[in-house]
Design a protein around this motif. Structure first.
Motif, PDB file in Angstrom:
ATOM      1  N   LEU A  77       6.266  -3.944  -7.432  1.00  0.00           N
ATOM      2  CA  LEU A  77       6.620  -3.463  -8.768  1.00  0.00           C
ATOM      3  C   LEU A  77       5.813  -2.206  -9.085  1.00  0.00           C
ATOM      4  CD1 LEU A  77       6.930  -6.626 -11.007  1.00  0.00           C
ATOM      5  CD2 LEU A  77       8.714  -5.112 -10.242  1.00  0.00           C
ATOM      6  N   ASN A  78       6.226  -1.120  -8.476  1.00  0.00           N
ATOM      7  CA  ASN A  78       5.407   0.078  -8.539  1.00  0.00           C
ATOM      8  C   ASN A  78       6.321   1.254  -8.238  1.00  0.00           C
ATOM      9  OD1 ASN A  78       3.147   1.634  -8.611  1.00  0.00           O
ATOM     10  ND2 ASN A  78       2.111   0.563  -6.950  1.00  0.00           N
ATOM     11  N   LEU A  79       6.477   2.174  -9.163  1.00  0.00           N
ATOM     12  CA  LEU A  79       7.345   3.322  -8.895  1.00  0.00           C
ATOM     13  C   LEU A  79       6.687   4.243  -7.887  1.00  0.00           C
ATOM     14  CD1 LEU A  79       8.861   4.556 -12.286  1.00  0.00           C
ATOM     15  CD2 LEU A  79      10.083   3.876 -10.235  1.00  0.00           C
ATOM     16  N   ASN A  80       7.456   4.670  -6.886  1.00  0.00           N
ATOM     17  CA  ASN A  80       6.872   5.525  -5.861  1.00  0.00           C
ATOM     18  C   ASN A  80       7.031   6.999  -6.240  1.00  0.00           C
ATOM     19  OD1 ASN A  80       9.548   6.033  -5.443  1.00  0.00           O
ATOM     20  ND2 ASN A  80       9.572   5.408  -3.292  1.00  0.00           N
ATOM     21  N   GLY A  81       6.753   7.867  -5.290  1.00  0.00           N
ATOM     22  CA  GLY A  81       6.815   9.300  -5.577  1.00  0.00           C
ATOM     23  C   GLY A  81       5.467   9.806  -6.041  1.00  0.00           C
ATOM     24  N   GLY A  87       0.795  -1.216   0.000  1.00  0.00           N
ATOM     25  CA  GLY A  87       0.000   0.000   0.000  1.00  0.00           C
ATOM     26  C   GLY A  87       0.827   1.265   0.000  1.00  0.00           C
ATOM     27  N   ARG A  88       2.160   1.060  -0.069  1.00  0.00           N
ATOM     28  CA  ARG A  88       3.022   2.238   0.007  1.00  0.00           C
ATOM     29  C   ARG A  88       2.956   3.060  -1.246  1.00  0.00           C
ATOM     30  NH1 ARG A  88       8.583   0.150   1.798  1.00  0.00           N
ATOM     31  NH2 ARG A  88       8.553  -0.426  -0.388  1.00  0.00           N
ATOM     32  N   GLY A  89       3.239   4.321  -1.125  1.00  0.00           N
ATOM     33  CA  GLY A  89       3.455   5.096  -2.335  1.00  0.00           C
ATOM     34  C   GLY A  89       2.180   5.593  -2.970  1.00  0.00           C
ATOM     35  N   ASN A 132      13.215   7.623  -1.775  1.00  0.00           N
ATOM     36  CA  ASN A 132      13.011   7.730  -0.329  1.00  0.00           C
ATOM     37  C   ASN A 132      14.187   8.409   0.360  1.00  0.00           C
ATOM     38  OD1 ASN A 132      10.529   6.476  -0.506  1.00  0.00           O
ATOM     39  ND2 ASN A 132      11.340   4.435  -0.078  1.00  0.00           N
ATOM     40  N   ILE A 133      15.396   8.105  -0.093  1.00  0.00           N
ATOM     41  CA  ILE A 133      16.556   8.749   0.520  1.00  0.00           C
ATOM     42  C   ILE A 133      16.544  10.236   0.215  1.00  0.00           C
ATOM     43  CG2 ILE A 133      19.075   8.809   0.663  1.00  0.00           C
ATOM     44  CD1 ILE A 133      19.052   5.872  -0.228  1.00  0.00           C
ATOM     45  N   LEU A 134      16.188  10.569  -1.020  1.00  0.00           N
ATOM     46  CA  LEU A 134      16.058  11.991  -1.368  1.00  0.00           C
ATOM     47  C   LEU A 134      15.047  12.676  -0.453  1.00  0.00           C
ATOM     48  CD1 LEU A 134      16.079  11.677  -5.240  1.00  0.00           C
ATOM     49  CD2 LEU A 134      17.530  13.261  -3.946  1.00  0.00           C
ATOM     50  N   SER A 135      14.070  11.913   0.005  1.00  0.00           N
ATOM     51  CA  SER A 135      13.047  12.475   0.878  1.00  0.00           C
ATOM     52  C   SER A 135      13.428  12.374   2.341  1.00  0.00           C
ATOM     53  CB  SER A 135      11.714  11.731   0.638  1.00  0.00           C
ATOM     54  OG  SER A 135      11.423  11.648  -0.729  1.00  0.00           O
ATOM     55  N   GLY A 155      14.441  26.626  -7.238  1.00  0.00           N
ATOM     56  CA  GLY A 155      15.341  25.654  -6.619  1.00  0.00           C
ATOM     57  C   GLY A 155      14.729  24.269  -6.518  1.00  0.00           C
ATOM     58  N   THR A 156      13.396  24.209  -6.432  1.00  0.00           N
ATOM     59  CA  THR A 156      12.758  22.898  -6.325  1.00  0.00           C
ATOM     60  C   THR A 156      12.417  22.321  -7.686  1.00  0.00           C
ATOM     61  OG1 THR A 156      10.439  23.617  -6.298  1.00  0.00           O
ATOM     62  CG2 THR A 156      11.661  23.736  -4.213  1.00  0.00           C
ATOM     63  N   PHE A 157      12.974  22.913  -8.722  1.00  0.00           N
ATOM     64  CA  PHE A 157      12.669  22.454 -10.084  1.00  0.00           C
ATOM     65  C   PHE A 157      11.169  22.483 -10.306  1.00  0.00           C
ATOM     66  CE2 PHE A 157      15.731  20.537 -13.119  1.00  0.00           C
ATOM     67  CZ  PHE A 157      14.918  20.550 -14.234  1.00  0.00           C
ATOM     68  N   ASN A 158      10.570  23.578  -9.826  1.00  0.00           N
ATOM     69  CA  ASN A 158       9.105  23.715  -9.873  1.00  0.00           C
ATOM     70  C   ASN A 158       8.412  22.522  -9.244  1.00  0.00           C
ATOM     71  OD1 ASN A 158       9.767  25.996 -11.242  1.00  0.00           O
ATOM     72  ND2 ASN A 158       8.687  25.484 -13.134  1.00  0.00           N
ATOM     73  N   GLY A 159       8.981  22.053  -8.143  1.00  0.00           N
ATOM     74  CA  GLY A 159       8.354  20.973  -7.393  1.00  0.00           C
ATOM     75  C   GLY A 159       8.816  19.590  -7.802  1.00  0.00           C
ATOM     76  N   ALA A 160       9.593  19.488  -8.866  1.00  0.00           N
ATOM     77  CA  ALA A 160       9.926  18.171  -9.400  1.00  0.00           C
ATOM     78  C   ALA A 160      11.326  17.713  -9.015  1.00  0.00           C
ATOM     79  CB  ALA A 160       9.800  18.180 -10.923  1.00  0.00           C
ATOM     80  N   ILE A 161      11.962  18.418  -8.086  1.00  0.00           N
ATOM     81  CA  ILE A 161      13.387  18.141  -7.868  1.00  0.00           C
ATOM     82  C   ILE A 161      13.651  16.687  -7.476  1.00  0.00           C
ATOM     83  CG2 ILE A 161      13.296  19.013  -5.480  1.00  0.00           C
ATOM     84  CD1 ILE A 161      16.336  19.053  -7.841  1.00  0.00           C
ATOM     85  N   ARG A 162      12.797  16.118  -6.635  1.00  0.00           N
ATOM     86  CA  ARG A 162      13.061  14.734  -6.230  1.00  0.00           C
ATOM     87  C   ARG A 162      12.833  13.772  -7.395  1.00  0.00           C
ATOM     88  NH1 ARG A 162       9.691  13.546  -1.039  1.00  0.00           N
ATOM     89  NH2 ARG A 162       8.396  15.225  -1.829  1.00  0.00           N
TER      90      ARG A 162
END
Lengths: 453, 752
Positions: free
Chosen positions: A231-235, A49-51, B666-669, B730-737
């Motif tokens: 198998l799911n890209l997060n963010g 359920g993550r992401g 996640n590390i970026l976050s 600086g945040t790449f318009n929010g897309a930096i991560r």
């Protein structure tokens, strides 16, 4: 704890007491194991359920299709008229399974030999399941009793190949290649099979785990995965499709074979995300534990319509040099029981779809007939297990000529491993003998009686 | 501070003559077994083999200028005063002269990469459960059958239960006769009859001649021509052909050392790669766990040779900041006896010494300044492999890390191999402590040959395995430490692969086995196997034979010392010409990501620690270890004794890649609040670049230390959905991560 009379436990009070206490501890341990596995499963489900929120992701799915279509997939396949359905799953037991701890000949002559050679490593007295042709099956496989009655489960004893040595690596490699390196061109036998089937969908060839087994390595991109749900890209959802597309472009034309692997993975990603988005609840009240979790991934893929043709599962811990434990409560008994539970759960979960699925279980070699201390050494002839939705010709198959003449202390090779694999693949996918010969070059394929006519 | 005298110019040229000349027979390298009729068997043609090559005859050595002595007292790198001086290496006592290895080949060996792992070898079952994700911590899932005849645990009721279970399994066998193991246990627990003599059938099969099998493969593993190991097997595929094409096939050794080799015309890569040919970055990719801007600056400032010289004397490199943090892992400094005494207290507090060893390795990979040492520690952990978690690992495993691997990682292999065979962890892991003269267990004897020295192709037979097992009897464990039990040693003359020993006293059996270990460690097949493995780790998944030959020769000439062996590899143009051909395995990918993102080990003030028994740093390391476990690789984590595969084909897993990409995000976050992170918007510095395109360029330089191609840059911009010339904040318009993560998913970060 239920009531036990002395008679039913052992011949004398001392032994009975031991047995009773052993049972109590075993039950406690089993409860602890269950608890751990339940926690493990819960954690896995939480990870699913993550992401990304699934609803938001599906909105972008259409864009993904277009983006990925422009990516240059560097593998091409000849078009075949029809893609056969069905799935063949190869479970590899690493370490050298002691076949005689699984199925054991029950003739007087053979039992005498076993009692003399391995008095501590016989099948459990209680609950062995009778098989055809005067064989018996360990009670550890009780979870598969229904499948056995339905003609779906069979055992082939004394299986090996003369080229297999006592080295784990060499024997495993030869099993996975379908012969020796020079003979097979370094191509895994399951990869050969995938090539013969001509299927082009991304999930045709799946290894459950984090590394690819050698049998799947060759010319057709195989996928290795531990969890479908992962198998799911997060963010943030809005970047997901563009990210996947961008990664494909980043890997285009890099002059390294990693490119092919990445492209195969990305091609599967869309389908995987759709399947993962649906979540997964096993059918028919089935629960999975231990190795069963690997079967569960395949159940999810098969029922999710991923068109898996060939898959592999690996299970370790069979190199029983010490404390082999063939009796109830013993180590090997426990491993076999876990395997049986996984296989039974898998078939029950598949329901109707089990008709198109065949599971074959093998190891790199068997073990010596005589025990060595509390365990056994590397041997030769071993046991292959077949669980098939398609009815089998019996439950004890192949040639068996008894234990009176051993191969240097080993179970001889009465049945050839590649004849077994080839016959199963043939039965599952309707291959010709010539096609099977391509999977196992440098030998003459001999049909065996495995499936019912 | 040189520890050895490198060979003079010309010593490396063609130690075997023309490497491209074919051997006299058309088939492989090793001698046919004694059985003369082994040209074919049932229609299968068996490779004819010549005996292993002998030690090359090298000219006497004279000192050269390489390596330069490490420079201490540089203004910006003080030597830590608290580091104790290394003790003098003990002089090895004189050993009885073993017979020389079999005579040298007339023709040089030609490694046939041609046509031609997946499956890890399974180790002893009592130390690993399965590979599908079940926890390998034997204490969480009580292994009901794990009897402990040495009664290590103070918890006698638990031990009794375990023994009872095992006894139950024994007793419920044939009612008539209790077998010897059962009787032994019974009398141990209850008093009673002495164990009966084992019956002939129940005895170990060392009475049977090892060459009694009908099948050549049953008599000798190398009789069935196979790949040497999983790495070679995986690369015997089409993917292998491609990498082979990209790898230099020949090269020379630069006498002035690595820096000279790096700029030699022969070091030019033979294939275009996603990684440009920048020697400093190539060196960082291969000899560290990942480049950082600071690291690259240092290499460029002091030069390749000086940097390597420093790294090969790690005791002169200040690592005090990390050491101070590692002190929070309280069991790292404990002895075996202390760990035994603390066992229950540790268990109650949730402190796991075997986990801490792994976690310390992770911390060192990410943050240690002594990167080359750490790379070599990881290499040896896969070569001389004892898995991290097994029954008893909480007390036994830390010593293996300290006293075997780390102690000798840059020293010499014969000492390391002998030390390993004197370490309870290895003896437990591969059942040596279960091997007695009446019940000989061959597990360690076999793996000593197959995995840790000569390799499955080394030419040993099943008779050799059995003889070795006999010779090794008596080597056992007491109180979680190595202990030799002379009364369990089986005497009698042994011959193993050309090593012979009368082995006529039980007391002398310990030394006899160690003579044998040293013989194996210096066997030419061992030199070759170590050279292939080292070249696979550091050069290419298909290492060129020219390089393997040179590295093997250096190993033998230096009597198994690791620095000269490694230096020869680094001074070879093949190393420098193999840019971009290795792929990061999951653990390496994760560590390189931590490094390049500049994550720091300092705990932020805002972090609230709720665990009295584990510092925030330790908690963070545990989480990283668990993530690595999920990815399928953590230091010493492979359950089977052959270690993790080292070639990319084994690791091509979409599951692992996606998991890695997700973890990069996640590390970026800043997902593990125990550490300190650079704000993603600050990765390229305080000033935001003028355009989105320039920002991507800057991010690429910062994260993967090189430029992307125009097509790659365009693809990255598409993630943010902005044009090259547009302005972004600086945040790449929010897309930096998302943008940074995409760059970390590029081949520039996956390849090394």
């Amino acid at each position: 704890m239920g009531k036990h009379s002395y008679r039913s436990l052992a011949d004398n009070p001392g032994e009975a007491l031991l047995r009773a206490e052993a049972e109590l501890v075993d039950r406690e341990n089993a409860e602890l194991r269950d608890r751990f596995h339940r926690l493990n499963t819960m954690e896995e489900e939480q990870q699913d359920g993550r992401g990304v929120s699934r609803r938001r992701f599906m909105v972008g799915a259409a864009a993904t299709m277009t983006a990925l279509a422009t990516v240059d997939f560097s593998y091409t396949r000849a078009a075949f008229a029809a893609t056969p359905g069905g799935t063949l799953i190869h479970v590899f037991l690493y370490g050298g399974l002691d076949g005689l701890a699984l199925v054991s000949p029950a003739t007087a002559a053979d039992e005498d030999i076993l009692r003399a050679a391995r008095p501590d490593l016989l099948l459990p007295n209680s609950g062995p399941i009778a098989l055809d042709r005067n064989f018996k099956l360990t009670a550890a496989f009780a979870p598969l009793s229904d499948n056995l009655k339905a003609g779906q489960l069979a055992f082939i004893p004394a299986v090996s190949d003369l080229r297999l040595s006592r080295s784990h690596f060499q024997a495993q490699d030869a099993c996975n290649l379908g012969g020796l390196p020079a003979e097979t061109g370094g191509v895994g036998f399951l990869d050969s099979l995938v090539g013969l089937l001509g299927d082009t969908n991304p999930f045709r060839s799946v290894g459950v785990g984090s590394t690819l087994p050698r049998s799947l390595v060759g010319k057709n991109g195989a996928l290795a995965l531990s969890s479908v749900g992962a198998l799911n890209l997060n963010g943030e959802a809005k970047y997901s499709d563009a990210t996947a597309a961008a990664i494909g472009k980043l890997f285009t034309g890099i002059n390294h074979p990693l490119e092919e692997s990445v492209m195969a993975g990305l091609a599967a990603l869309t389908k995987a995300q759709q399947i993962a988005a649906a979540g997964y609840t096993p059918a028919n009240g089935v629960t999975y534990d231990g190795i069963g979790n690997s079967f569960k991934q395949l159940a999810q893929l098969i029922k999710g319509g991923a068109n898996v043709r060939v898959a592999t599962i690996g299970m370790g811990g069979f190199d029983t040099h010490e404390d082999e434990g063939t009796q109830e409560g013993g180590f090997l008994f426990g491993r076999l029981a876990e395997l049986a539970r996984g296989m039974a759960a898998f078939f029950k979960d598949l329901g109707d779809k089990a008709a198109d699925v065949t599971v074959m279980v093998s190891s790199e070699f068997g073990r010596r007939v005589a025990q060595d201390g509390s365990g056994t050494d590397h041997g030769h002839g071993g046991c292959v297990i077949v669980l098939s939705g398609k009815k089998l010709a019996g439950n004890l198959l192949g040639t068996w000529n008894g234990l009176s003449t051993l191969d240097n202390g080993d179970v001889p090779e009465y049945n050839n491993l590649f004849d077994v694999f080839g016959t199963i693949a043939k039965g599952r996918f309707g291959l010709t003998d010539a096609e099977v010969a391509k999977m196992f070059p440098a030998r003459t394929f001999k049909n065996m009686e495995i499936f019912a006519p | 501070m040189t520890h050895w005298d490198p060979p003079p110019p010309g010593a490396w040229d063609d130690p075997y003559g023309d490497p491209d000349r074919q051997p006299e027979t058309s088939a492989g390298r090793h001698a046919a077994p004694d059985d003369a009729a082994s040209t074919s068997f049932n229609g299968f043609a068996l490779g004819q083999r010549k005996s292993d090559w002998g030690t090359p005859d090298l000219p006497a050595r004279t000192p050269s200028t390489w390596p330069p002595p490490p420079v201490s007292g540089l203004p910006n790198r003080p030597v830590s005063p608290s580091r104790p001086a290394l003790p003098n290496r003990p002089v090895s006592p004189s050993r009885p002269v073993s017979p020389p290895p079999p005579p040298a080949m007339a023709a040089p060996p030609v490694w046939n990469p041609g046509p031609g792992p997946g499956s890890p070898i399974s180790g002893n079952r009592s130390h690993w459960v399965d590979q599908s994700g079940v926890d390998h911590r034997g204490r969480i899932i009580i292994d009901a059958d794990d009897i402990d005849p040495h009664d290590r645990s103070a918890d006698r009721s638990l031990n009794r239960r375990r023994a009872l279970l095992a006894l139950g399994t024994v007793v419920t066998g044939t009612a008539a006769a209790l077998s010897p193991p059962g009787l032994h246990l019974f009398s141990k627990l209850f008093g009673g009859p002495a164990p009966a003599a084992p019956t002939k059938d129940a005895q170990s099969h060392d009475n049977l001649p090892g060459n009694g099998s009908d099948r050549p493969a049953g008599r000798q593993p190398s009789a069935a021509r196979t790949y040497t190991d999983q790495n070679e097997s995986y690369m015997g595929s089409t993917a292998g052909d491609h990498v082979r094409k990209n790898t230099p096939k020949t090269g020379t050794v630069a006498q002035a050392g690595p820096a000279q080799a790096a700029v030699s015309p022969q070091a030019k890569p033979v294939a275009v790669s996603a990684l440009g040919a920048d020697p400093a970055r190539h060196l960082a990719n291969r000899l560290t766990f990942g480049a950082t801007p600071e690291l690259l600056a240092e290499i460029n400032r002091i030069g390749i040779d000086q940097w390597l010289g420093n790294q090969l004397a790690p005791e002169t490199i200040d690592d005090s900041k990390l050491d101070a943090k590692l002190a929070e892992l309280t069991t790292l400094s404990k002895t075996v006896d202390q760990l035994r005494a603390d066992r229950d207290a540790n268990s109650k507090a949730g402190i796991a010494p075997d986990q801490e060893i792994v976690e310390a390795a992770i911390a060192r990979q990410i943050w240690s300044q002594r990167q080359v040492l750490e790379v070599m520690v990881d290499f040896w952990n896969d070569f001389l492999h004892v898995t991290a978690f097994f029954d008893g690992s909480d007390v036994q495993r830390p010593s293996f890390d300290k006293d075997v691997i780390r102690k000798y990682a840059l020293d010499n292999y014969p000492d390391m191999f002998v030390a390993a065979n004197r370490n309870a962890a290895l003896l437990n892991y591969l059942d040596q402590d279960q091997s007695t003269k009446n019940a000989i267990n061959e597990n360690l004897a076999r793996e000593n040959l197959e995995l840790f020295t000569v390799g499955v192709d080394g030419g040993y037979t099943e008779v050799d395995v059995r003889q070795a097992a006999i010779l090794q009897t008596g080597r056992s464990i007491k109180d979680d430490k190595y202990f030799y039990r002379a009364d369990q040693h089986k005497t009698g003359p042994v011959t193993i692969m050309g090593f012979t020993h009368p082995n006529d006293t039980a007391a002398g059996g310990e030394k006899a086995a160690e003579d044998y270990f040293r013989y194996l460690a210096m066997h030419p097949s061992t030199a070759r196997y170590i050279a292939v493995s080292l070249a696979t780790r550091l050069v290419s998944d298909t290492p060129p034979q020219s390089l393997v030959d040179k590295v093997a020769a250096a190993y033998l000439a230096s009597k198994g010392q690791i620095k000269p062996t490694l230096t020869t590899l680094l001074s070879s143009t093949e190393f420098w010409g193999s840019v971009g051909q290795k792929v990061r395995r999951p653990m390496e990918y994760l560590v390189a990501t931590y490094r390049t993102l500049g994550v720091r080990m300092d705990t932020p003030a805002a972090f609230k620690n709720t665990n009295a028994n584990a510092s925030p740093f330790l908690q963070g390391l545990r989480q990283i270890r668990q993530k690595m476990d999920e990815l399928g690789q953590f230091p010493t984590g492979q359950p089977t004794p052959n270690g993790y595969p080292d070639v990319f084909v084994a690791w091509t897993s979409v599951g692992t890649m996606v998991n890695g990409w997700n973890e990069a995000y996640n590390i970026l976050s800043g997902n593990r609040p125990m550490f300190t992170y650079v704000n993603p918007s600050q990765l390229v510095g305080a000033t935001t670049p003028a355009t989105a395109g320039a920002y991507v360029d800057a991010l690429a330089q910062r994260l993967v230390h090189q430029a992307l191609t125009p097509a790659q840059k365009a693809a990255v911009l598409e993630v943010a959905g902005v044009a090259d010339a547009s302005t972004v904040d600086g945040t790449f318009n929010g897309a930096i991560r998302a943008v940074a993560r995409t760059i970390l998913a590029s081949p520039q970060h996956h390849l090394r």
